[in-house]
Design a protein around this motif. Structure first.
Motif, PDB file in Angstrom:
ATOM      1  N   TRP A  95       0.270   6.698   4.717  1.00 19.40           N
ATOM      2  CA  TRP A  95       1.021   6.288   5.893  1.00 19.40           C
ATOM      3  C   TRP A  95       2.303   7.106   6.008  1.00 19.40           C
ATOM      4  N   THR A  96       2.749   7.302   7.238  1.00 19.80           N
ATOM      5  CA  THR A  96       3.990   8.019   7.514  1.00 19.80           C
ATOM      6  C   THR A  96       4.791   7.221   8.532  1.00 19.80           C
ATOM      7  N   GLN A  97       6.081   7.465   8.567  1.00 20.06           N
ATOM      8  CA  GLN A  97       6.917   6.825   9.579  1.00 20.06           C
ATOM      9  C   GLN A  97       8.087   7.736   9.944  1.00 20.06           C
ATOM     10  N   ASN A  98       8.494   7.637  11.195  1.00 24.64           N
ATOM     11  CA  ASN A  98       9.726   8.241  11.680  1.00 24.64           C
ATOM     12  C   ASN A  98      10.670   7.101  12.020  1.00 24.64           C
ATOM     13  N   SER A  99      11.866   7.092  11.431  1.00 25.15           N
ATOM     14  CA  SER A  99      12.760   5.950  11.600  1.00 25.15           C
ATOM     15  C   SER A  99      14.211   6.400  11.727  1.00 25.15           C
ATOM     16  N   PHE A 100      15.005   5.556  12.391  1.00 29.24           N
ATOM     17  CA  PHE A 100      16.441   5.786  12.516  1.00 29.24           C
ATOM     18  C   PHE A 100      17.129   4.437  12.667  1.00 29.24           C
ATOM     19  N   VAL A 101      18.417   4.394  12.375  1.00 27.93           N
ATOM     20  CA  VAL A 101      19.197   3.167  12.428  1.00 27.93           C
ATOM     21  C   VAL A 101      19.878   3.063  13.791  1.00 27.93           C
ATOM     22  N   THR A 102      19.866   1.850  14.322  1.00 19.79           N
ATOM     23  CA  THR A 102      20.568   1.582  15.580  1.00 19.79           C
ATOM     24  C   THR A 102      21.633   0.517  15.358  1.00 19.79           C
ATOM     25  N   ALA A 103      22.645   0.535  16.192  1.00 18.90           N
ATOM     26  CA  ALA A 103      23.684  -0.502  16.225  1.00 18.90           C
ATOM     27  C   ALA A 103      23.841  -0.934  17.662  1.00 18.90           C
ATOM     28  N   SER A 133      11.771  11.147   8.275  1.00 17.78           N
ATOM     29  CA  SER A 133      10.351  10.909   8.007  1.00 17.78           C
ATOM     30  C   SER A 133      10.156  10.480   6.569  1.00 17.78           C
ATOM     31  N   ASN A 134       9.381   9.424   6.384  1.00 15.99           N
ATOM     32  CA  ASN A 134       9.015   8.925   5.062  1.00 15.99           C
ATOM     33  C   ASN A 134       7.526   8.630   5.059  1.00 15.99           C
ATOM     34  N   GLY A 135       7.009   8.265   3.905  1.00 17.07           N
ATOM     35  CA  GLY A 135       5.603   7.920   3.841  1.00 17.07           C
ATOM     36  C   GLY A 135       5.185   7.419   2.484  1.00 17.07           C
ATOM     37  N   GLY A 136       3.877   7.164   2.353  1.00 19.13           N
ATOM     38  CA  GLY A 136       3.327   6.670   1.094  1.00 19.13           C
ATOM     39  C   GLY A 136       1.833   6.901   1.050  1.00 19.13           C
ATOM     40  N   ASN A 137       1.235   6.561  -0.064  1.00 23.73           N
ATOM     41  CA  ASN A 137      -0.205   6.726  -0.232  1.00 23.73           C
ATOM     42  C   ASN A 137      -0.698   5.790  -1.319  1.00 23.73           C
ATOM     43  N   GLY A 138      -2.007   5.561  -1.345  1.00 25.80           N
ATOM     44  CA  GLY A 138      -2.592   4.692  -2.358  1.00 25.80           C
ATOM     45  C   GLY A 138      -4.013   4.292  -2.008  1.00 25.80           C
ATOM     46  N   TRP A 139      -4.564   3.396  -2.844  1.00 29.58           N
ATOM     47  CA  TRP A 139      -5.956   2.964  -2.722  1.00 29.58           C
ATOM     48  C   TRP A 139      -6.019   1.572  -2.097  1.00 29.58           C
ATOM     49  N   PHE A 140      -7.169   1.250  -1.519  1.00 31.76           N
ATOM     50  CA  PHE A 140      -7.341  -0.052  -0.885  1.00 31.76           C
ATOM     51  C   PHE A 140      -8.790  -0.496  -0.984  1.00 31.76           C
ATOM     52  N   GLY A 141      -9.012  -1.796  -0.799  1.00 28.59           N
ATOM     53  CA  GLY A 141     -10.347  -2.369  -0.676  1.00 28.59           C
ATOM     54  C   GLY A 141     -10.587  -2.801   0.757  1.00 28.59           C
ATOM     55  N   GLN A 142     -11.859  -2.897   1.136  1.00 27.38           N
ATOM     56  CA  GLN A 142     -12.200  -3.141   2.533  1.00 27.38           C
ATOM     57  C   GLN A 142     -13.408  -4.048   2.658  1.00 27.38           C
ATOM     58  N   GLU A 146      -8.425  -4.596   5.409  1.00 23.60           N
ATOM     59  CA  GLU A 146      -8.131  -3.729   4.270  1.00 23.60           C
ATOM     60  C   GLU A 146      -6.912  -4.286   3.538  1.00 23.60           C
ATOM     61  N   GLY A 147      -6.978  -4.311   2.228  1.00 26.53           N
ATOM     62  CA  GLY A 147      -5.848  -4.760   1.423  1.00 26.53           C
ATOM     63  C   GLY A 147      -5.660  -3.861   0.223  1.00 26.53           C
ATOM     64  N   GLY A 148      -4.394  -3.574  -0.116  1.00 23.94           N
ATOM     65  CA  GLY A 148      -4.140  -2.705  -1.263  1.00 23.94           C
ATOM     66  C   GLY A 148      -2.661  -2.479  -1.452  1.00 23.94           C
ATOM     67  N   SER A 149      -2.331  -1.429  -2.159  1.00 23.70           N
ATOM     68  CA  SER A 149      -0.940  -1.058  -2.422  1.00 23.70           C
ATOM     69  C   SER A 149      -0.743   0.388  -1.991  1.00 23.70           C
ATOM     70  N   ILE A 150      -0.387   0.554  -0.727  1.00 22.17           N
ATOM     71  CA  ILE A 150      -0.123   1.890  -0.199  1.00 22.17           C
ATOM     72  C   ILE A 150       1.396   2.082  -0.294  1.00 22.17           C
ATOM     73  N   ASN A 151       1.851   2.560  -1.432  1.00 28.75           N
ATOM     74  CA  ASN A 151       3.274   2.562  -1.761  1.00 28.75           C
ATOM     75  C   ASN A 151       3.970   3.829  -1.288  1.00 28.75           C
ATOM     76  N   GLY A 152       5.195   3.660  -0.777  1.00 27.45           N
ATOM     77  CA  GLY A 152       5.982   4.793  -0.319  1.00 27.45           C
ATOM     78  C   GLY A 152       7.456   4.455  -0.292  1.00 27.45           C
ATOM     79  N   GLY A 153       8.184   5.131   0.563  1.00 29.75           N
ATOM     80  CA  GLY A 153       9.629   4.948   0.612  1.00 29.75           C
ATOM     81  C   GLY A 153      10.151   4.807   2.020  1.00 29.75           C
ATOM     82  N   SER A 154      11.326   4.213   2.123  1.00 28.02           N
ATOM     83  CA  SER A 154      12.058   4.095   3.378  1.00 28.02           C
ATOM     84  C   SER A 154      13.500   4.484   3.095  1.00 28.02           C
ATOM     85  N   SER A 155      14.052   5.379   3.887  1.00 31.43           N
ATOM     86  CA  SER A 155      15.429   5.827   3.628  1.00 31.43           C
ATOM     87  C   SER A 155      16.118   6.235   4.915  1.00 31.43           C
ATOM     88  N   PHE A 156      17.413   6.164   4.897  1.00 31.30           N
ATOM     89  CA  PHE A 156      18.294   6.679   5.948  1.00 31.30           C
ATOM     90  C   PHE A 156      19.594   7.052   5.261  1.00 31.30           C
TER      91      PHE A 156
END
Length: 264
Positions: free
Chosen positions: A56-64, A74-83, A110-120
């Motif tokens: 998974w990938t994401q494009n994110s920014f902070v708003t006020a 841009s951040n993202g993650g990856n991993g295995w899952f069951g279906q 689908e369920g699993g652990s698709i682990n990644g990061g989120s940062s700003f």
């Protein structure tokens, strides 16, 4: 005159003997023709289970107050899952082209652990996609009676767990800032193939492999409030706006309980 009568009698006798001899000959044995093989019909329903690998990938920014205050990252993650999946199909001959066509509807989870990061800027944390589900339809053609290629699409939801942010500098610890867990709505498209195992003793088993792309958050993303306090100062009115996308490849073993068609 007597010669003509005698000749006629001889010819009639020979003809009668020939007919009798032909009648006494045995009739030729009928030629055996094997019955045509049963034609399988994909019309019916099925259940399946398997797993795969996802990114998974994401494009994110902070708003006020709804106004962006940081650049998009841009951040993202990856991993295995069951279906797991259920669905139903219908087979017919496509008009004009005469191609054996299969259409159907399905739902899967689908369920699993698709682990990644989120940062700003100044903050970083771990984020996990823990589950997704989808409902949609598919359409495909039979390359052979046992081999189906298809495309699919529909609606999907993804669940991302909450994030606890740390300070993003050397020696930085917990910042006190967090992002609540969130469910994102989206759409998906995919393609794949399905093959029937006709050589197994248990009928109705298929192998299905699919690639799928999903996008969540629409064109404008989804804003999730940032909560907590940083160095004792409560955070109010701030949110993280993100647009997420997932790609996965899955393989399933499918059992088709074809109540309406034939079987291999």
């Amino acid at each position: 005159m007597n010669v003509k009568i005698f000749t006629t009698a001889v010819l009639a006798t020979l003809a009668a003997l020939g007919t009798a001899s032909a009648a006494d000959l045995p009739m030729p044995a009928p030629v055996y023709k094997a019955p045509p093989p049963p034609v399988y019909n994909w019309t019916g329903c099925y259940v399946g289970g398997g797993g795969g690998y996802a990114m998974w990938t994401q494009n994110s920014f902070v708003t006020a107050g709804g106004t962006p205050i940081t650049a998009s990252q841009s951040n993202g993650g990856n991993g295995w899952f069951g279906q797991g999946q259920v669905g139903c199909d219908y087979q017919f001959t496509a008009p004009y082209f005469g191609v054996q066509t299969v259409i159907g509807t399905f739902g899967d989870f689908e369920g699993g652990s698709i682990n990644g990061g989120s940062s700003f800027p100044g903050f970083t944390g771990s984020e996990r996609e823990s589950s997704t589900w989808a409902v949609g339809g598919r359409a495909g053609v039979l390359v052979t009676p046992r081999f189906l290629t298809y495309v699919d699409g529909g609606f999907t939801q993804a669940r991302f767990d909450g994030v606890n942010y740390n300070f993003a500098f050397a020696g930085g610890g917990p910042s006190g800032l967090s992002l609540a867990a969130q469910t994102y709505n989206g759409w998906f498209i995919g393609s794949g193939f399905e093959y029937a195992f006709n050589w197994l003793p248990f009928p109705g088993l298929f192998l299905k492999t699919e690639y799928r792309y999903s996008q969540y958050g629409g064109n404008n993303g989804v804003s999730v409030p940032l909560t907590g306090s940083v160095v004792g100062i409560p955070v109010t009115g701030a949110a993280l706006n993100s647009q997420k996308a997932t790609q996965f490849i899955s393989t399933e073993l499918v059992w088709r309980f074809n109540w309406f068609g034939g079987h291999f």
